[in-house]
Design an enzyme around this catalytic site. Structure first.
Site, PDB file in Angstrom:
ATOM      1  N   ASP A 117      36.831  46.481  34.929  1.00 33.90           N
ATOM      2  CA  ASP A 117      36.113  46.703  33.673  1.00 33.90           C
ATOM      3  C   ASP A 117      35.545  48.122  33.701  1.00 33.90           C
ATOM      4  O   ASP A 117      35.254  48.658  34.771  1.00 33.90           O
ATOM      5  CB  ASP A 117      34.986  45.680  33.484  1.00 33.90           C
ATOM      6  CG  ASP A 117      34.584  45.523  32.016  1.00 33.90           C
ATOM      7  OD1 ASP A 117      34.990  44.539  31.378  1.00 33.90           O
ATOM      8  OD2 ASP A 117      33.864  46.420  31.494  1.00 33.90           O
ATOM      9  N   SER A 118      35.374  48.706  32.520  1.00 34.87           N
ATOM     10  CA  SER A 118      34.844  50.069  32.475  1.00 34.87           C
ATOM     11  C   SER A 118      33.318  50.087  32.519  1.00 34.87           C
ATOM     12  O   SER A 118      32.715  51.142  32.660  1.00 34.87           O
ATOM     13  CB  SER A 118      35.331  50.771  31.197  1.00 34.87           C
ATOM     14  OG  SER A 118      35.006  49.985  30.080  1.00 34.87           O
ATOM     15  N   ARG A 122      39.735  30.130  29.897  1.00 32.06           N
ATOM     16  CA  ARG A 122      39.306  30.321  31.285  1.00 32.06           C
ATOM     17  C   ARG A 122      39.589  29.046  32.093  1.00 32.06           C
ATOM     18  O   ARG A 122      39.964  29.105  33.267  1.00 32.06           O
ATOM     19  CB  ARG A 122      37.819  30.708  31.343  1.00 32.06           C
ATOM     20  CG  ARG A 122      37.582  32.174  30.929  1.00 32.06           C
ATOM     21  CD  ARG A 122      36.139  32.597  31.143  1.00 32.06           C
ATOM     22  NE  ARG A 122      35.235  31.988  30.186  1.00 32.06           N
ATOM     23  CZ  ARG A 122      34.729  32.607  29.115  1.00 32.06           C
ATOM     24  NH1 ARG A 122      35.025  33.872  28.863  1.00 32.06           N
ATOM     25  NH2 ARG A 122      33.908  31.979  28.300  1.00 32.06           N
ATOM     26  N   CYS A 124      42.281  39.941  20.280  1.00 31.51           N
ATOM     27  CA  CYS A 124      41.246  39.376  19.409  1.00 31.51           C
ATOM     28  C   CYS A 124      41.106  40.233  18.154  1.00 31.51           C
ATOM     29  O   CYS A 124      40.090  40.163  17.458  1.00 31.51           O
ATOM     30  CB  CYS A 124      39.914  39.241  20.145  1.00 31.51           C
ATOM     31  SG  CYS A 124      39.255  40.815  20.725  1.00 31.51           S
ATOM     32  N   PHE A 134      39.786  43.765  31.967  1.00 35.23           N
ATOM     33  CA  PHE A 134      38.727  43.640  30.958  1.00 35.23           C
ATOM     34  C   PHE A 134      37.885  42.401  31.304  1.00 35.23           C
ATOM     35  O   PHE A 134      37.798  41.452  30.543  1.00 35.23           O
ATOM     36  CB  PHE A 134      39.303  43.537  29.535  1.00 35.23           C
ATOM     37  CG  PHE A 134      40.296  44.604  29.187  1.00 35.23           C
ATOM     38  CD1 PHE A 134      39.861  45.853  28.756  1.00 35.23           C
ATOM     39  CD2 PHE A 134      41.666  44.378  29.295  1.00 35.23           C
ATOM     40  CE1 PHE A 134      40.777  46.848  28.426  1.00 35.23           C
ATOM     41  CE2 PHE A 134      42.586  45.364  28.978  1.00 35.23           C
ATOM     42  CZ  PHE A 134      42.146  46.603  28.535  1.00 35.23           C
TER      43      PHE A 134
HETATM   44  N1  SAH Z   1      37.435  38.572  29.708  1.00 39.13           N
HETATM   45  C1  SAH Z   1      36.029  38.640  29.409  1.00 39.13           C
HETATM   46  C2  SAH Z   1      35.732  39.274  28.077  1.00 39.13           C
HETATM   47  C3  SAH Z   1      36.310  40.658  27.885  1.00 39.13           C
HETATM   48  S1  SAH Z   1      35.564  41.611  26.645  1.00 39.13           S
HETATM   49  C4  SAH Z   1      35.409  37.260  29.514  1.00 39.13           C
HETATM   50  O1  SAH Z   1      36.121  36.261  29.698  1.00 39.13           O
HETATM   51  O2  SAH Z   1      34.187  37.151  29.421  1.00 39.13           O
HETATM   52  C5  SAH Z   1      36.243  43.170  26.874  1.00 39.13           C
HETATM   53  C6  SAH Z   1      35.741  43.955  28.073  1.00 39.13           C
HETATM   54  O3  SAH Z   1      36.547  45.124  28.173  1.00 39.13           O
HETATM   55  C7  SAH Z   1      34.312  44.467  27.989  1.00 39.13           C
HETATM   56  O4  SAH Z   1      33.610  44.002  29.116  1.00 39.13           O
HETATM   57  C8  SAH Z   1      34.411  46.008  28.044  1.00 39.13           C
HETATM   58  O5  SAH Z   1      33.424  46.599  28.863  1.00 39.13           O
HETATM   59  C9  SAH Z   1      35.766  46.205  28.665  1.00 39.13           C
HETATM   60  N2  SAH Z   1      36.516  47.410  28.313  1.00 39.13           N
HETATM   61  C10 SAH Z   1      36.692  47.976  27.100  1.00 39.13           C
HETATM   62  N3  SAH Z   1      37.575  49.002  27.165  1.00 39.13           N
HETATM   63  C11 SAH Z   1      37.966  49.089  28.463  1.00 39.13           C
HETATM   64  C12 SAH Z   1      38.888  49.922  29.168  1.00 39.13           C
HETATM   65  N4  SAH Z   1      39.595  50.863  28.547  1.00 39.13           N
HETATM   66  N5  SAH Z   1      39.043  49.715  30.490  1.00 39.13           N
HETATM   67  C13 SAH Z   1      38.344  48.753  31.122  1.00 39.13           C
HETATM   68  N6  SAH Z   1      37.497  47.918  30.507  1.00 39.13           N
HETATM   69  C14 SAH Z   1      37.302  48.083  29.197  1.00 39.13           C
END
Ligand code: SAH
Length: 403
Positions: free
Chosen positions: A257-258, A219, A347, A235
């Site tokens: 995000d979903s 980040r 990951c 995400f």
């Molecule tokens: N980038 C973030 C961490 C991401 S974790 C950070 O720096 O803190 C992954 C995220 O993806 C979760 O919040 C989850 O809600 C979301 N997610 C999972 N599948 C998804 C999809 N198909 N579309 C959108 N978001 C999704």
């Protein structure tokens, strides 16, 4: 003492100090070890190899505590291992200037990273004065009370909360568990600082232990590269990358995000940091669909971050996961303006760094873009990778510039 005797030739991984013994490597179990109890592990000729925790339901039947024949597994063992991991965190070089280790102010970071810290199955994250522990193996479950007491004593934390609501526990025959282990959990939300930003962390309802600490340094990199750019953060969870980009001077950020809960927290994090509402758009939706919609409406960006959840926890799901990674990376390449930057992560334990790079290369080819890797990213240094446990390197990232 309960004893495990390995089949002939099956001691090789242990001689390289890999801490897992699979059920298929075991010739004989002597005694009647209960779940999580300590067993001695001998090779087929009766030579001592290790002492570890027995897990009768798991394919990983034993996780090694020690390779030293003179070291016994008792309270003192855990005191030494925990203290050693904590001392290493104090010596680590973090980017985050706000980290301090004076008496009552703990650092916000991962304190114990399981196998890589010689404590298979134990994860402990610290958020200011609250520790969040994940008990992921039968062995740690067996020593849980002692480990909790020692953690409190060694860190001076106010409280320990447990987030053992993780599917891997089922493989160990353990029930899922969430709750306070020591102290009171007040207030429910904790404010942490990272790279000059403040974030709310909800340790009881948030993802994992509440925050994706492993992406701290990445980040920060996005913050450094974001100036003047239009950013798409896919995400986004609680807005980590999007808000980092805005602090770094991004022209705009769109975060997808979903989870509506995650985005609500992200908006609170924006307010907490006094960042301009007009520069950020929170979009609730499925990234796979949103990227297609953007492609069809010809929306484009200068920088796209893809930080999806684990598509392949193990290599058996690798193929299906590979399709998912290829899809989102291909779409992202199509949405990037010339000179744009893709910051893309996996990951998944089941996808190697090499395979991930191949998938992304295939995506660039199919998207018809020229692209160069300008940087390789990985998990932050409070999530170390013990050299005898390469599985510990789960987070892979590429920074890619398109022509
Ligand atoms: N980038 C973030 C961490 C991401 S974790 C950070 O720096 O803190 C992954 C995220 O993806 C979760 O919040 C989850 O809600 C979301 N997610 C999972 N599948 C998804 C999809 N198909 N579309 C959108 N978001 C999704």
């Amino acid at each position: 003492m309960h004893t495990i005797i390995l089949k002939s030739g099956r001691e090789k991984a242990l001689l390289r100090r890999h801490p897992w013994i699979f059920s298929g490597a075991i010739a004989k179990v002597e005694g009647d070890p209960g779940i999580g109890e300590t067993v001695a592990v001998l090779d087929s000729s009766g030579e001592f190899l290790a002492r570890g925790a027995f897990s009768p339901e798991s394919q990983i039947r034993v996780r090694v505590w020690t390779f030293d024949p003179d070291e016994s597994v008792d309270d003192d063992f855990f005191r030494l291992r925990l203290k050693s991991a904590l001392d290493k965190r104090k010596l680590s070089v973090f980017r985050d200037q706000s980290l301090s280790t004076d008496n009552r102010q703990l650092i916000t970071c991962r304190l114990i990273h399981a196998e890589s810290d010689g404590l298979p199955g134990l994860v402990v994250d610290s958020y200011v004065n609250t520790l969040v522990m994940q008990v992921l193996s039968a062995g740690v479950e067996h020593w849980r009370e002692i480990i909790a007491d020692l953690l409190l004593e060694l860190t001076g934390a106010d409280r320990i909360f447990e987030r053992s609501d993780v599917d891997v526990r089922k493989l160990e025959g353990l029930p899922l568990r969430i709750g306070t282990v020591r102290g009171e959990l007040e207030p429910e939300r904790i404010q942490i600082e990272e790279n000059g930003l403040k974030f709310w962390v909800d340790v009881s309802k948030g993802h994992k232990t509440g925050f994706y600490l492993d992406q701290r340094n990445n980040r920060a990199r996005v913050q450094e590269m974001a100036a003047g750019r239009d950013i798409l953060d896919c995400f986004s969870y609680s807005g980590g990358f999007a808000l980092s980009a805005l602090l770094g001077g991004a022209a705009s950020a769109t975060a997808v995000d979903s989870s509506s809960d995650a985005l609500a927290l992200a908006e609170e994090n924006r307010i907490l940091n006094d960042l301009p509402a007009e520069k950020i758009e929170w979009l609730e939706g499925d990234v796979f669909q949103v990227l297609r919609k953007f492609r069809d409406s010809r929306r484009d960006f200068d920088m796209i971050i893809l930080d999806p959840p684990k598509f392949a926890p193990t290599s058996s799901q690798a193929q299906k996961a590979a399709r998912g990674y290829k899809d989102i990376n291909l779409l992202a390449f199509k949405l990037l303006r010339p000179g744009g930057i893709l910051v893309t992560f996996s990951c998944s334990g089941g996808i190697s760094a090499e395979l991930f790079q191949k998938i992304v290369a295939g995506a660039a080819l199919d998207a018809g873009v020229d692209a160069q890797i300008i940087e390789h990213l990985e998990q932050s240094p409070d999530h170390p990778v013990a050299l005898n446990f390469p599985e510990g390197a789960y987070l892979k990232g590429l920074v890619i510039r398109v022509g």
